[in-house]
Motif scaffolding. Structure first.
Motif, PDB file in Angstrom:
ATOM      1  N   GLY A 249      42.542  55.527  42.943  1.00 58.68           N
ATOM      2  CA  GLY A 249      41.917  54.308  43.452  1.00 58.68           C
ATOM      3  C   GLY A 249      40.433  54.457  43.703  1.00 58.68           C
ATOM      4  O   GLY A 249      39.797  53.528  44.199  1.00 58.68           O
ATOM      5  N   LEU A 250      39.890  55.622  43.392  1.00 59.40           N
ATOM      6  CA  LEU A 250      38.477  55.936  43.643  1.00 59.40           C
ATOM      7  C   LEU A 250      37.895  56.545  42.367  1.00 59.40           C
ATOM      8  O   LEU A 250      37.924  57.761  42.172  1.00 59.40           O
ATOM      9  CB  LEU A 250      38.352  56.911  44.821  1.00 59.40           C
ATOM     10  N   PRO A 251      37.333  55.718  41.501  1.00 57.31           N
ATOM     11  CA  PRO A 251      36.922  56.194  40.173  1.00 57.31           C
ATOM     12  C   PRO A 251      35.657  57.047  40.160  1.00 57.31           C
ATOM     13  O   PRO A 251      35.426  57.794  39.207  1.00 57.31           O
ATOM     14  CB  PRO A 251      36.693  54.898  39.391  1.00 57.31           C
ATOM     15  N   ASP A 252      34.841  56.959  41.207  1.00 55.85           N
ATOM     16  CA  ASP A 252      33.549  57.638  41.210  1.00 55.85           C
ATOM     17  C   ASP A 252      33.594  58.902  42.069  1.00 55.85           C
ATOM     18  O   ASP A 252      34.592  59.183  42.736  1.00 55.85           O
ATOM     19  CB  ASP A 252      32.457  56.690  41.709  1.00 55.85           C
ATOM     20  N   LEU A 278      28.217  72.224  49.939  1.00 50.54           N
ATOM     21  CA  LEU A 278      28.055  71.240  48.875  1.00 50.54           C
ATOM     22  C   LEU A 278      28.974  70.068  49.176  1.00 50.54           C
ATOM     23  O   LEU A 278      30.147  70.264  49.498  1.00 50.54           O
ATOM     24  CB  LEU A 278      28.417  71.836  47.507  1.00 50.54           C
ATOM     25  N   CYS A 279      28.432  68.867  49.084  1.00 50.42           N
ATOM     26  CA  CYS A 279      29.246  67.663  49.289  1.00 50.42           C
ATOM     27  C   CYS A 279      29.748  67.153  47.950  1.00 50.42           C
ATOM     28  O   CYS A 279      28.957  66.878  47.037  1.00 50.42           O
ATOM     29  CB  CYS A 279      28.424  66.562  49.962  1.00 50.42           C
ATOM     30  N   VAL A 280      31.051  67.056  47.831  1.00 51.34           N
ATOM     31  CA  VAL A 280      31.698  66.459  46.665  1.00 51.34           C
ATOM     32  C   VAL A 280      32.815  65.574  47.207  1.00 51.34           C
ATOM     33  O   VAL A 280      33.662  66.063  47.958  1.00 51.34           O
ATOM     34  CB  VAL A 280      32.292  67.518  45.719  1.00 51.34           C
ATOM     35  N   GLY A 281      32.826  64.300  46.845  1.00 50.86           N
ATOM     36  CA  GLY A 281      33.853  63.437  47.408  1.00 50.86           C
ATOM     37  C   GLY A 281      34.211  62.265  46.525  1.00 50.86           C
ATOM     38  O   GLY A 281      33.379  61.765  45.756  1.00 50.86           O
ATOM     39  N   ALA A 282      35.463  61.830  46.609  1.00 56.04           N
ATOM     40  CA  ALA A 282      35.932  60.663  45.872  1.00 56.04           C
ATOM     41  C   ALA A 282      35.312  59.402  46.432  1.00 56.04           C
ATOM     42  O   ALA A 282      35.122  59.269  47.641  1.00 56.04           O
ATOM     43  CB  ALA A 282      37.457  60.584  45.946  1.00 56.04           C
ATOM     44  N   ALA A 283      34.980  58.451  45.555  1.00 54.98           N
ATOM     45  CA  ALA A 283      34.267  57.255  45.987  1.00 54.98           C
ATOM     46  C   ALA A 283      34.552  56.072  45.066  1.00 54.98           C
ATOM     47  O   ALA A 283      35.073  56.229  43.957  1.00 54.98           O
ATOM     48  CB  ALA A 283      32.759  57.532  46.023  1.00 54.98           C
ATOM     49  N   ALA A 284      34.199  54.891  45.546  1.00 56.56           N
ATOM     50  CA  ALA A 284      34.228  53.661  44.742  1.00 56.56           C
ATOM     51  C   ALA A 284      32.915  52.938  45.004  1.00 56.56           C
ATOM     52  O   ALA A 284      32.717  52.388  46.087  1.00 56.56           O
ATOM     53  CB  ALA A 284      35.415  52.785  45.117  1.00 56.56           C
ATOM     54  N   VAL A 285      32.013  52.983  44.027  1.00 54.39           N
ATOM     55  CA  VAL A 285      30.659  52.467  44.232  1.00 54.39           C
ATOM     56  C   VAL A 285      30.222  51.524  43.118  1.00 54.39           C
ATOM     57  O   VAL A 285      29.744  50.416  43.370  1.00 54.39           O
ATOM     58  CB  VAL A 285      29.642  53.629  44.339  1.00 54.39           C
ATOM     59  N   GLU A 286      30.351  51.957  41.873  1.00 57.58           N
ATOM     60  CA  GLU A 286      29.823  51.165  40.764  1.00 57.58           C
ATOM     61  C   GLU A 286      30.398  49.751  40.763  1.00 57.58           C
ATOM     62  O   GLU A 286      29.667  48.770  40.589  1.00 57.58           O
ATOM     63  CB  GLU A 286      30.132  51.839  39.426  1.00 57.58           C
ATOM     64  N   LYS A 287      31.705  49.648  40.960  1.00 55.92           N
ATOM     65  CA  LYS A 287      32.372  48.356  41.028  1.00 55.92           C
ATOM     66  C   LYS A 287      32.945  48.188  42.431  1.00 55.92           C
ATOM     67  O   LYS A 287      34.022  48.711  42.736  1.00 55.92           O
ATOM     68  CB  LYS A 287      33.489  48.273  39.982  1.00 55.92           C
ATOM     69  N   PRO A 288      32.201  47.505  43.328  1.00 54.58           N
ATOM     70  CA  PRO A 288      32.704  47.311  44.692  1.00 54.58           C
ATOM     71  C   PRO A 288      34.108  46.713  44.676  1.00 54.58           C
ATOM     72  O   PRO A 288      34.475  45.926  43.799  1.00 54.58           O
ATOM     73  CB  PRO A 288      31.685  46.338  45.301  1.00 54.58           C
ATOM     74  N   ILE A 289      34.889  47.120  45.644  1.00 52.96           N
ATOM     75  CA  ILE A 289      36.263  46.640  45.755  1.00 52.96           C
ATOM     76  C   ILE A 289      36.257  45.266  46.399  1.00 52.96           C
ATOM     77  O   ILE A 289      35.650  45.073  47.458  1.00 52.96           O
ATOM     78  CB  ILE A 289      37.106  47.626  46.572  1.00 52.96           C
ATOM     79  N   THR A 290      36.898  44.314  45.784  1.00 52.34           N
ATOM     80  CA  THR A 290      36.998  42.948  46.307  1.00 52.34           C
ATOM     81  C   THR A 290      38.414  42.713  46.814  1.00 52.34           C
ATOM     82  O   THR A 290      39.385  42.916  46.081  1.00 52.34           O
ATOM     83  CB  THR A 290      36.660  41.913  45.232  1.00 52.34           C
ATOM     84  N   LEU A 291      38.509  42.296  48.074  1.00 50.49           N
ATOM     85  CA  LEU A 291      39.802  42.003  48.677  1.00 50.49           C
ATOM     86  C   LEU A 291      39.875  40.537  49.073  1.00 50.49           C
ATOM     87  O   LEU A 291      39.060  40.062  49.869  1.00 50.49           O
ATOM     88  CB  LEU A 291      40.023  42.867  49.927  1.00 50.49           C
ATOM     89  N   LYS A 292      40.850  39.845  48.538  1.00 49.00           N
ATOM     90  CA  LYS A 292      41.092  38.475  48.962  1.00 49.00           C
ATOM     91  C   LYS A 292      41.782  38.478  50.317  1.00 49.00           C
ATOM     92  O   LYS A 292      42.360  39.488  50.736  1.00 49.00           O
ATOM     93  CB  LYS A 292      41.958  37.750  47.928  1.00 49.00           C
ATOM     94  N   ALA A 293      41.721  37.364  51.011  1.00 45.24           N
ATOM     95  CA  ALA A 293      42.369  37.263  52.321  1.00 45.24           C
ATOM     96  C   ALA A 293      43.853  37.592  52.190  1.00 45.24           C
ATOM     97  O   ALA A 293      44.545  37.090  51.304  1.00 45.24           O
ATOM     98  CB  ALA A 293      42.182  35.863  52.884  1.00 45.24           C
ATOM     99  N   GLY A 294      44.318  38.515  53.061  1.00 41.63           N
ATOM    100  CA  GLY A 294      45.715  38.917  53.044  1.00 41.63           C
ATOM    101  C   GLY A 294      46.030  40.059  52.097  1.00 41.63           C
ATOM    102  O   GLY A 294      47.133  40.604  52.130  1.00 41.63           O
ATOM    103  N   ALA A 295      45.056  40.461  51.269  1.00 41.15           N
ATOM    104  CA  ALA A 295      45.296  41.525  50.292  1.00 41.15           C
ATOM    105  C   ALA A 295      45.026  42.897  50.908  1.00 41.15           C
ATOM    106  O   ALA A 295      44.348  43.021  51.930  1.00 41.15           O
ATOM    107  CB  ALA A 295      44.424  41.320  49.067  1.00 41.15           C
ATOM    108  N   LYS A 296      45.551  43.942  50.257  1.00 45.80           N
ATOM    109  CA  LYS A 296      45.361  45.325  50.703  1.00 45.80           C
ATOM    110  C   LYS A 296      44.888  46.171  49.525  1.00 45.80           C
ATOM    111  O   LYS A 296      45.200  45.884  48.373  1.00 45.80           O
ATOM    112  CB  LYS A 296      46.662  45.911  51.259  1.00 45.80           C
ATOM    113  N   TRP A 297      44.155  47.210  49.864  1.00 47.91           N
ATOM    114  CA  TRP A 297      43.695  48.203  48.882  1.00 47.91           C
ATOM    115  C   TRP A 297      44.056  49.587  49.387  1.00 47.91           C
ATOM    116  O   TRP A 297      44.059  49.843  50.586  1.00 47.91           O
ATOM    117  CB  TRP A 297      42.182  48.101  48.694  1.00 47.91           C
TER     118      TRP A 297
END
Length: 320
Positions: A249-252, A278-297
């Motif tokens: 769920g974290l492509p970046d 060294l910092c290395v971590g999973a992230a989601a940045v290029e395509k921000p996550i959009t959540l509609k009302a009532g939705a979960k990610w």
């Protein structure tokens, strides 16, 4: 999660940490352990069966709210770095007080009692700077396996806005890993041959980089690599240790080290500690996550350790 039997108490214990802040200690039956503070939902320790620390925590780290804790694994939400509308770097989750979730939505993990569920809901101050109602549930699990065990973070974010109001966010697990030889130049990060990245040192421009084998840290780095493999290897040959990071769920992926000049401007990081982490971590940045009302990610990151013979041929850039 409530601690009921004596075995559960040993697996998950709530106690006081630095500056009398509440923390949760997880212990696996094989002897590995982890600690997470309710302040920031911040993982500050992960130890193997020999009691060796597997995360980097700065010698100058302060446990003094509202300042963030330097090191471990920080939760960056509702934005990572400057990738969002807030002025506050990395959002506010890492500066917030979380609670133990007494009614978790996730089922109990198989073959482990060493887990805890935390929950964060917005304060009035949060709503003033980011006007969205949400529910952030974080599960930290320590599973047996090898000398290190498997450290798993699962984040589930729900949109509780009314009137159909959606929201966007970026996200990251800012994960500080130690360098055993105090020589960051000996560490390699293995991934695909060609990667696109946002490079903050180049005004955040999108660059394309190509590597014959692995990324070597030779100076200040502040990059977000896009569409990375679901497995990333951070190889420390001096210790015969390879951190394997799996993610979903974290492509970046974030890669950060301040190097010798930038580190002197960071008050809660020692002048020479850039050589030790060294910092290395999973992230989601290029395509921000959009959540509609009532939705979960849901997004997750898992860490475990292999010996240093682990190589890029065992990484899967296609995401399996």
């Amino acid at each position: 999660m409530m601690a009921g039997t004596s075995s559960e108490k040993k697996a998950m214990e709530v106690c006081k940490g630095m500056n009398d802040l509440d923390k949760v200690v997880l212990r696996e039956v094989n002897g590995s352990s982890a600690e997470v503070y309710l302040y920031g939902g911040h993982v500050t320790s992960w130890k193997n069966v020999h009691g060796e620390e597997l995360l980097f925590l700065s010698s100058k780290a302060t446990f003094n709210p509202p300042h963030p804790i330097r090191g471990g694994i920080a939760i960056c939400f509702p934005q990572l770095a400057e990738h969002g509308p807030l002025k506050k770097l990395h959002g506010f989750a890492r500066n917030s007080f979380w609670s133990i979730d007494e009614k978790p939505l996730l089922e109990a993990p198989e073959n482990s009692k060493a887990f805890v569920d935390l929950i964060l809901k917005p304060s009035e101050n949060d709503l003033n700077i980011w006007p969205h109602r949400f529910e952030f549930r974080l599960r930290l699990t320590l599973k047996s396996g090898g000398e290190s065990g498997h450290l798993i973070l699962i984040s589930q974010i729900g949109n509780l806005n009314t009137a159909g109001k959606s929201f966007d966010f970026t996200f990251g697990y800012h994960t500080y890993l130690p360098v055993s030889s105090d020589d960051i130049g000996s560490v390699r990060v293995e991934g695909p041959d060609t990667m696109h990245c946002f490079d903050k040192l180049q005004k955040g421009e999108l660059n394309t980089e190509q590597y014959d084998a692995a990324i070597k840290i030779e100076g200040q780095v502040d990059k977000i690599y896009l569409n990375t493999p679901t497995k990333i290897a951070i190889i420390d040959h001096e210790s015969n240790r390879t951190y394997v990071m799996n993610k979903g769920g974290l492509p970046d992926a974030v890669l950060w080290n301040p190097w010798d000049k930038k580190v002197k401007k960071i008050s809660n990081l020692g002048d020479n500690e850039y050589q030790k982490m060294l910092c290395v971590g999973a992230a989601a940045v290029e395509k921000p996550i959009t959540l509609k009302a009532g939705a979960k990610w849901k997004g997750w990151q898992e860490l475990h350790i292999e010996n240093s013979s682990y190589n890029s041929g065992e990484l899967d850039p296609q995401g399996s």
